[in-house]
Design a protein around this motif. Structure first.
Motif, PDB file in Angstrom:
ATOM      1  N   GLN A   1       7.709   8.398 -53.361  1.00  0.00           N
ATOM      2  CA  GLN A   1       6.622   7.758 -52.925  1.00  0.00           C
ATOM      3  C   GLN A   1       6.582   6.539 -52.668  1.00  0.00           C
ATOM      4  O   GLN A   1       5.669   6.855 -52.397  1.00  0.00           O
ATOM      5  N   LEU A   2       6.788   5.786 -53.352  1.00  0.00           N
ATOM      6  CA  LEU A   2       6.311   4.791 -53.093  1.00  0.00           C
ATOM      7  C   LEU A   2       7.520   4.401 -51.775  1.00  0.00           C
ATOM      8  O   LEU A   2       8.375   3.990 -51.486  1.00  0.00           O
ATOM      9  N   ASN A   3       6.030   2.833 -51.002  1.00  0.00           N
ATOM     10  CA  ASN A   3       6.370   1.864 -49.714  1.00  0.00           C
ATOM     11  C   ASN A   3       7.108   1.411 -50.308  1.00  0.00           C
ATOM     12  O   ASN A   3       6.623   0.393 -51.116  1.00  0.00           O
ATOM     13  N   GLY A   4       8.694   1.362 -49.441  1.00  0.00           N
ATOM     14  CA  GLY A   4       9.446   0.412 -49.768  1.00  0.00           C
ATOM     15  C   GLY A   4      10.738   0.727 -50.622  1.00  0.00           C
ATOM     16  O   GLY A   4      11.189   0.361 -51.069  1.00  0.00           O
ATOM     17  N   TYR A   5      10.806   1.699 -51.567  1.00  0.00           N
ATOM     18  CA  TYR A   5      11.731   2.290 -52.893  1.00  0.00           C
ATOM     19  C   TYR A   5      12.234   3.555 -52.030  1.00  0.00           C
ATOM     20  O   TYR A   5      12.893   4.438 -52.586  1.00  0.00           O
ATOM     21  N   LYS A   6      11.797   4.399 -50.910  1.00  0.00           N
ATOM     22  CA  LYS A   6      12.201   5.758 -50.282  1.00  0.00           C
ATOM     23  C   LYS A   6      13.940   5.409 -50.053  1.00  0.00           C
ATOM     24  O   LYS A   6      14.797   6.561 -50.738  1.00  0.00           O
ATOM     25  N   ASN A   7      14.445   3.998 -50.279  1.00  0.00           N
ATOM     26  CA  ASN A   7      15.871   4.551 -49.403  1.00  0.00           C
ATOM     27  C   ASN A   7      16.248   3.050 -50.278  1.00  0.00           C
ATOM     28  O   ASN A   7      18.130   3.327 -50.951  1.00  0.00           O
ATOM     29  N   THR A   8      16.134   3.151 -51.776  1.00  0.00           N
ATOM     30  CA  THR A   8      16.349   2.743 -53.157  1.00  0.00           C
ATOM     31  C   THR A   8      17.521   2.767 -53.755  1.00  0.00           C
ATOM     32  O   THR A   8      16.796   4.328 -53.703  1.00  0.00           O
ATOM     33  N   PRO A   9      18.841   2.818 -53.813  1.00  0.00           N
ATOM     34  CA  PRO A   9      19.727   3.890 -54.369  1.00  0.00           C
ATOM     35  C   PRO A   9      19.268   3.757 -55.725  1.00  0.00           C
ATOM     36  O   PRO A   9      18.573   2.587 -56.488  1.00  0.00           O
ATOM     37  N   VAL A  10      18.888   5.477 -55.957  1.00  0.00           N
ATOM     38  CA  VAL A  10      18.723   5.201 -57.524  1.00  0.00           C
ATOM     39  C   VAL A  10      19.627   6.690 -58.143  1.00  0.00           C
ATOM     40  O   VAL A  10      20.289   7.257 -57.837  1.00  0.00           O
ATOM     41  N   VAL A  11      20.599   5.806 -59.803  1.00  0.00           N
ATOM     42  CA  VAL A  11      21.605   6.955 -60.510  1.00  0.00           C
ATOM     43  C   VAL A  11      20.886   7.355 -61.584  1.00  0.00           C
ATOM     44  O   VAL A  11      20.464   6.122 -62.428  1.00  0.00           O
ATOM     45  N   MET A  12      21.210   8.149 -61.268  1.00  0.00           N
ATOM     46  CA  MET A  12      20.256   9.270 -62.505  1.00  0.00           C
ATOM     47  C   MET A  12      21.669   9.004 -63.607  1.00  0.00           C
ATOM     48  O   MET A  12      22.948   9.563 -63.168  1.00  0.00           O
ATOM     49  N   VAL A  13      21.299   8.440 -64.927  1.00  0.00           N
ATOM     50  CA  VAL A  13      21.695   8.327 -66.022  1.00  0.00           C
ATOM     51  C   VAL A  13      21.675   9.438 -67.092  1.00  0.00           C
ATOM     52  O   VAL A  13      20.613   9.082 -67.957  1.00  0.00           O
ATOM     53  N   SER A  14      22.537  10.638 -67.584  1.00  0.00           N
ATOM     54  CA  SER A  14      22.192  10.954 -68.905  1.00  0.00           C
ATOM     55  C   SER A  14      23.096  11.827 -69.387  1.00  0.00           C
ATOM     56  O   SER A  14      24.294  11.715 -69.249  1.00  0.00           O
TER      57      SER A  14
END
Length: 150
Positions: free
Chosen positions: A85-98
């Motif tokens: 939902q943050l401006n500028g971070y909609k397309n930043t790759p996020v990898v979940m590590v669990s």
């Protein structure tokens, strides 16, 4: 071998042993990686919004976010939801590590906008192999979105 470009990586991991292993493995593969470590979801959001103590001059926008699923204060799912939902971070790759490999966790993370989901193996060698491969993929294979200013 192609040119290995350094990445700015934001690592959100509350387990210090896991964090040290991840940082060491990422640096071993690509010494130029700039890895910033936080321990909970609230710190991730403060970092991304340049709230104290994370000033924009010192803490640059990450190319990649590694996000632990189970963290104190704000868990990985809640953090991921707010990142998107943050401006500028909609397309930043996020990898979940669990450590969780349940279908429900995996499906929910992808539905919330995760770009990848990896499970932490119990064996040291397998864990470091996965982190090396993760780095290799994001450095050499994936085309990252162009950075926009914070």
């Amino acid at each position: 071998m192609p040119q290995v470009r350094p990445l700015t990586i934001l690592l959100a991991e509350d387990n210090i042993d896991h964090a040290e292993l991840i940082v060491e493995t990422l640096k071993e593969f690509n010494i130029g990686n700039d890895i910033k470590h936080v321990t909970n979801g609230e710190q991730v959001l403060d970092y991304l919004q340049s709230k104290p103590p994370f000033d924009a001059a010192t803490y640059s926008k990450p190319d990649l976010i590694l996000l632990d699923l189970k963290m104190p204060r704000l868990d990985g799912k809640g953090t991921l939801q707010q990142i998107r939902q943050l401006n500028g971070y909609k397309n930043t790759p996020v990898v979940m590590v669990s450590t969780s490999s349940t279908d429900a966790d995996i499906d929910e993370c992808y539905n919330l906008g995760a770009n990848s989901y990896i499970t932490k193996p119990l064996q040291f060698e397998e864990f470091t192999r996965k982190i090396r491969e993760l780095n290799l993929y994001w450095v050499l294979t994936a085309e990252l979105p162009t950075s926009s200013p914070k």
